[in-house]
Design an enzyme around this catalytic site. Structure first.
Site, PDB file in Angstrom:
ATOM      1  N   ASN A   9      46.417  44.492  36.540  1.00 29.49           N
ATOM      2  CA  ASN A   9      45.687  43.271  36.202  1.00 29.49           C
ATOM      3  C   ASN A   9      44.229  43.649  35.931  1.00 29.49           C
ATOM      4  OD1 ASN A   9      44.437  40.799  36.091  1.00 29.49           O
ATOM      5  ND2 ASN A   9      44.799  40.272  38.241  1.00 29.49           N
ATOM      6  N   LYS A  11      41.865  41.826  34.901  1.00 28.06           N
ATOM      7  CA  LYS A  11      40.931  40.719  35.165  1.00 28.06           C
ATOM      8  C   LYS A  11      39.909  40.614  34.026  1.00 28.06           C
ATOM      9  CE  LYS A  11      41.747  41.358  40.048  1.00 28.06           C
ATOM     10  NZ  LYS A  11      41.295  41.149  41.402  1.00 28.06           N
ATOM     11  N   HIS A  98      47.594  33.680  40.540  1.00 30.99           N
ATOM     12  CA  HIS A  98      46.738  34.666  41.206  1.00 30.99           C
ATOM     13  C   HIS A  98      45.751  33.925  42.104  1.00 30.99           C
ATOM     14  CE1 HIS A  98      43.795  37.802  41.876  1.00 30.99           C
ATOM     15  NE2 HIS A  98      44.722  38.673  41.515  1.00 30.99           N
ATOM     16  N   GLU A 100      42.740  34.266  42.641  1.00 27.34           N
ATOM     17  CA  GLU A 100      41.446  33.931  42.010  1.00 27.34           C
ATOM     18  C   GLU A 100      41.560  32.666  41.174  1.00 27.34           C
ATOM     19  OE1 GLU A 100      40.807  37.780  40.271  1.00 27.34           O
ATOM     20  OE2 GLU A 100      40.528  38.619  42.288  1.00 27.34           O
ATOM     21  N   GLU A 170      50.226  39.146  47.579  1.00 28.70           N
ATOM     22  CA  GLU A 170      48.863  39.668  47.580  1.00 28.70           C
ATOM     23  C   GLU A 170      48.042  38.971  48.671  1.00 28.70           C
ATOM     24  OE1 GLU A 170      47.788  41.388  43.491  1.00 28.70           O
ATOM     25  OE2 GLU A 170      47.381  39.248  43.409  1.00 28.70           O
ATOM     26  N   GLY A 176      40.617  43.513  46.388  1.00 31.64           N
ATOM     27  CA  GLY A 176      39.278  43.978  46.021  1.00 31.64           C
ATOM     28  C   GLY A 176      38.391  44.312  47.210  1.00 31.64           C
ATOM     29  N   SER A 216      44.226  46.169  47.043  1.00 31.68           N
ATOM     30  CA  SER A 216      43.622  47.487  47.289  1.00 31.68           C
ATOM     31  C   SER A 216      44.639  48.624  47.305  1.00 31.68           C
ATOM     32  CB  SER A 216      42.794  47.475  48.584  1.00 31.68           C
ATOM     33  OG  SER A 216      41.748  46.540  48.477  1.00 31.68           O
ATOM     34  N   GLY A 238      41.690  46.740  40.771  1.00 34.08           N
ATOM     35  CA  GLY A 238      40.656  47.752  40.507  1.00 34.08           C
ATOM     36  C   GLY A 238      41.193  49.097  40.030  1.00 34.08           C
TER      37      GLY A 238
HETATM   38  C1  PEP Z   1      44.671  41.810  42.300  1.00 37.44           C
HETATM   39  O1  PEP Z   1      43.682  41.110  42.186  1.00 37.44           O
HETATM   40  O2  PEP Z   1      45.750  41.468  41.792  1.00 37.44           O
HETATM   41  C2  PEP Z   1      44.542  43.045  43.050  1.00 37.44           C
HETATM   42  C3  PEP Z   1      45.604  43.542  43.631  1.00 37.44           C
HETATM   43  O3  PEP Z   1      43.289  43.591  43.114  1.00 37.44           O
HETATM   44  P1  PEP Z   1      42.868  44.966  43.845  1.00 37.44           P
HETATM   45  O4  PEP Z   1      43.927  45.995  43.560  1.00 37.44           O
HETATM   46  O5  PEP Z   1      41.540  45.335  43.204  1.00 37.44           O
HETATM   47  O6  PEP Z   1      42.752  44.668  45.291  1.00 37.44           O
END
Ligand code: PEP
Length: 253
Positions: A9, A11, A98, A100, A170, A176, A216, A238
């Site tokens: 992703n 973003k 998601h 966010e 998640e 993040g 993460s 990320g």
């Molecule tokens: C995400 O936002 O879907 C995600 C898993 O982010 P990160 O890997 O940066 O924690």
């Protein structure tokens, strides 16, 4: 058979040029280095979907996802993008719900259900995200919280519609933040999700549903997470912006 999936992703990151070089690097690494049976998905921002998608076309392991979709089919919805538009530029998967989007755009369970329906009606596959905030985990209410998210958006789908769905767990406190769920925390939640799905749909469909872990995930922890019985891959934020890290995560199966 359950599919093993690693989805990136992106973003709201990358310019057009940067997006094209990232997908080219991923394409090459997947072709050269990934032997096993794994589906790799990249989810760039809307304006880059078509061009990124063209660069994935010659690779039978690499697919295109959108990060969001409108619940509406078409019409006066300024700034929105429909499932048929996504399909027309070669998109095959759509990330829905998601955290966010739930947080910053107030997407509720009913809206997410409509987005799931709109996506599946176009023959696209939703990647439905769920996961608890830290205060719910600290209060030991994380199972109920995630169970309700699943129930409130997914349970109205038919078995045939559900067959198209991928679930991504998640935990919000891991997104993040550099703080990953332990492999044991991931496994117990994934097993719980699968059990909840088997109550809503037929047992075989629940068994065959790919449940991805996100939060993460990186080349250092992916192997242990992916080794868990009910963890069928990852949704990567990320670390999906760096081709080397993303490829190493894909190779962690
Ligand atoms: C995400 O936002 O879907 C995600 C898993 O982010 P990160 O890997 O940066 O924690």
């Amino acid at each position: 058979m359950r599919k093993r999936i690693v989805a990136g992703n992106w973003k709201m990151n990358k310019t057009y040029e940067e997006a094209l070089s990232l997908v080219s690097e991923i394409d090459n690494m997947v072709k050269d280095e990934v032997n096993g049976d794994v589906t790799v998905i990249v989810a760039p921002p809307f304006p880059f979907l078509q061009s990124v998608g063209k660069l994935t076309q010659g690779n039978d392991k690499l697919y295109l996802a959108a990060q969001n979709v409108s619940e509406h089919e078409s019409g006066a919805y300024t700034g929105e993008v429909s499932a048929s538009m996504l399909k027309s530029v070669g998109t095959e998967y759509v990330i829905i719900g998601h955290s966010e989007r739930r947080m910053y755009h107030h997407e509720d369970a009913q809206t997410l259900y409509k987005k799931l329906k709109a996506t599946i009606a176009q023959g696209l596959k939703p990647i439905f995200c769920c996961g608890e905030p830290l205060e719910e985990r600290d209060a030991d209410r994380h199972f109920d919280y995630v169970g309700k998210q699943l129930h409130d958006s997914l349970s109205y789908l038919s078995n045939e519609e559900f067959d198209q769905v991928i679930v991504a767990y998640e935990p919000i406190w891991a997104i993040g933040t550099g703080r990953t769920a332990s492999s044991q925390q991931a496994q117990e939640m994934h097993a719980y999700i699968r059990e909840q799905l088997s109550r809503m749909f037929d047992a075989e469909a629940a068994f065959n549903c790919s449940i991805l872990y996100g939060g993460s995930c990186n080349p250092g922890n992916a192997k242990e997470l992916f080794a868990q019985e009910d963890v069928d891959g990852g949704l990567i934020g990320g670390a999906s912006l760096k081709s080397r890290d993303f490829a190493d995560i894909i190779k962690s199966f």
